[in-house]
Motif scaffolding. Structure first.
Motif, PDB file in Angstrom:
ATOM      1  N   ASN A 170       0.851  -1.186   0.000  1.00  0.00           N
ATOM      2  CA  ASN A 170       0.000   0.000   0.000  1.00  0.00           C
ATOM      3  C   ASN A 170       0.894   1.246   0.000  1.00  0.00           C
ATOM      4  OD1 ASN A 170      -2.184   1.739   0.103  1.00  0.00           O
ATOM      5  ND2 ASN A 170      -2.490   1.504   2.304  1.00  0.00           N
ATOM      6  N   ASN A 171       1.608   1.391  -1.125  1.00  0.00           N
ATOM      7  CA  ASN A 171       2.465   2.548  -1.334  1.00  0.00           C
ATOM      8  C   ASN A 171       2.370   2.924  -2.808  1.00  0.00           C
ATOM      9  OD1 ASN A 171       4.629   0.931  -2.747  1.00  0.00           O
ATOM     10  ND2 ASN A 171       4.780   0.005  -0.704  1.00  0.00           N
ATOM     11  N   GLN A 172       2.884   4.079  -3.179  1.00  0.00           N
ATOM     12  CA  GLN A 172       2.690   4.566  -4.546  1.00  0.00           C
ATOM     13  C   GLN A 172       3.331   3.677  -5.598  1.00  0.00           C
ATOM     14  OE1 GLN A 172       3.577   8.772  -4.634  1.00  0.00           O
ATOM     15  NE2 GLN A 172       1.841   9.239  -3.304  1.00  0.00           N
ATOM     16  N   ASN A 173       4.373   2.952  -5.236  1.00  0.00           N
ATOM     17  CA  ASN A 173       5.026   2.039  -6.181  1.00  0.00           C
ATOM     18  C   ASN A 173       4.368   0.666  -6.193  1.00  0.00           C
ATOM     19  OD1 ASN A 173       6.737   4.234  -6.104  1.00  0.00           O
ATOM     20  ND2 ASN A 173       8.589   3.055  -5.754  1.00  0.00           N
ATOM     21  N   LYS A 174       3.443   0.432  -5.250  1.00  0.00           N
ATOM     22  CA  LYS A 174       2.787  -0.869  -5.077  1.00  0.00           C
ATOM     23  C   LYS A 174       3.810  -1.993  -4.938  1.00  0.00           C
ATOM     24  CE  LYS A 174      -1.624   0.427  -7.067  1.00  0.00           C
ATOM     25  NZ  LYS A 174      -1.724   1.500  -6.147  1.00  0.00           N
ATOM     26  N   VAL A 175       4.900  -1.696  -4.251  1.00  0.00           N
ATOM     27  CA  VAL A 175       5.986  -2.646  -4.066  1.00  0.00           C
ATOM     28  C   VAL A 175       5.942  -3.176  -2.632  1.00  0.00           C
ATOM     29  CG1 VAL A 175       7.677  -0.861  -3.443  1.00  0.00           C
ATOM     30  CG2 VAL A 175       8.473  -3.011  -4.355  1.00  0.00           C
ATOM     31  N   LYS A 176       6.191  -4.478  -2.487  1.00  0.00           N
ATOM     32  CA  LYS A 176       6.300  -5.053  -1.152  1.00  0.00           C
ATOM     33  C   LYS A 176       7.688  -4.727  -0.605  1.00  0.00           C
ATOM     34  CE  LYS A 176       2.834  -8.590  -1.331  1.00  0.00           C
ATOM     35  NZ  LYS A 176       2.441  -9.877  -0.819  1.00  0.00           N
ATOM     36  N   VAL A 177       7.723  -4.385   0.670  1.00  0.00           N
ATOM     37  CA  VAL A 177       8.963  -4.004   1.342  1.00  0.00           C
ATOM     38  C   VAL A 177       9.175  -5.006   2.470  1.00  0.00           C
ATOM     39  CG1 VAL A 177      10.088  -2.177   2.677  1.00  0.00           C
ATOM     40  CG2 VAL A 177       8.548  -1.566   0.785  1.00  0.00           C
TER      41      VAL A 177
END
Length: 192
Positions: A68-75
């Motif tokens: 749920n971030n602007q890059n839609k990347v899992k961290v």
């Protein structure tokens, strides 16, 4: 997949922010750590209860690392989950809690920007903290007791420190049953 499950259940192999340790004197029951400047993803809440604020903050940040971030990347999950506590004016007043996850090394230079307006990327400058580590499952009562023990130790050693804010930190998943690691941090007072 197995790595992710192992990290979630046992909190092993998680990235931690880098720090250097100061010299420890005989009988000293705390560490002196200088943390390097780093980026953290954070959210700030007001509440009267520490545990409720930590839980609500954790859920918001967990959504961020799940994409749920602007890059839609899992961290990747990191440790510790830290919480800056700015105490309220009195016992029946809300305190302000800033719950934070350390951003992993691979995202430090360009952290994914949050989608949730209540979540933000926080740049922490280098800081030095006095750190007391303790085990077991932690709660508000235990955190307060450990904080008071750290304050007593700092007074005993005639150390200059910042009264507030202070931090609490947890390193382990709720599924980890033994060898748990919790901390309270009090900031070193800088020379004026």
């Amino acid at each position: 997949m197995l790595k992710a499950v192992g990290q979630a259940l046992f909190s092993s192999g998680l990235q931690n922010p880098k720090y250097t340790e100061g010299e420890k004197k005989e009988g000293q029951d705390y560490e002196i750590r200088t943390y390097l400047a780093t980026n953290w993803v954070s959210t700030t809440l007001s509440d009267m209860e520490w545990d409720a604020a930590l839980s609500a903050g954790f859920r918001k940040l967990f959504k961020y690392i799940q994409g749920n971030n602007q890059n839609k990347v899992k961290v990747e999950m990191t440790a510790p989950v830290s919480c800056r506590v700015d105490p309220g004016a009195g016992p029946a007043c809300e305190s302000q809690f800033t719950v934070s996850f350390y951003i992993p090394e691979e995202h430090q230079d360009a952290p994914p920007q949050p989608s949730d307006p209540d979540v933000f990327v926080e740049h922490r400058k280098e800081f030095t903290a006095y750190v007391r580590t303790y085990g077991g499952f932690s709660n508000e009562k235990i955190k307060r007791e450990e904080l008071l023990k750290l304050i007593e130790s700092l007074k005993r050693d005639a150390v200059q420190y910042v009264d507030h804010p202070f931090y609490v930190a947890g390193y382990d998943s709720p599924f980890k049953l033994t060898h748990r690691r919790n901390e309270v941090w009090i900031l070193k007072k800088e020379q004026e």
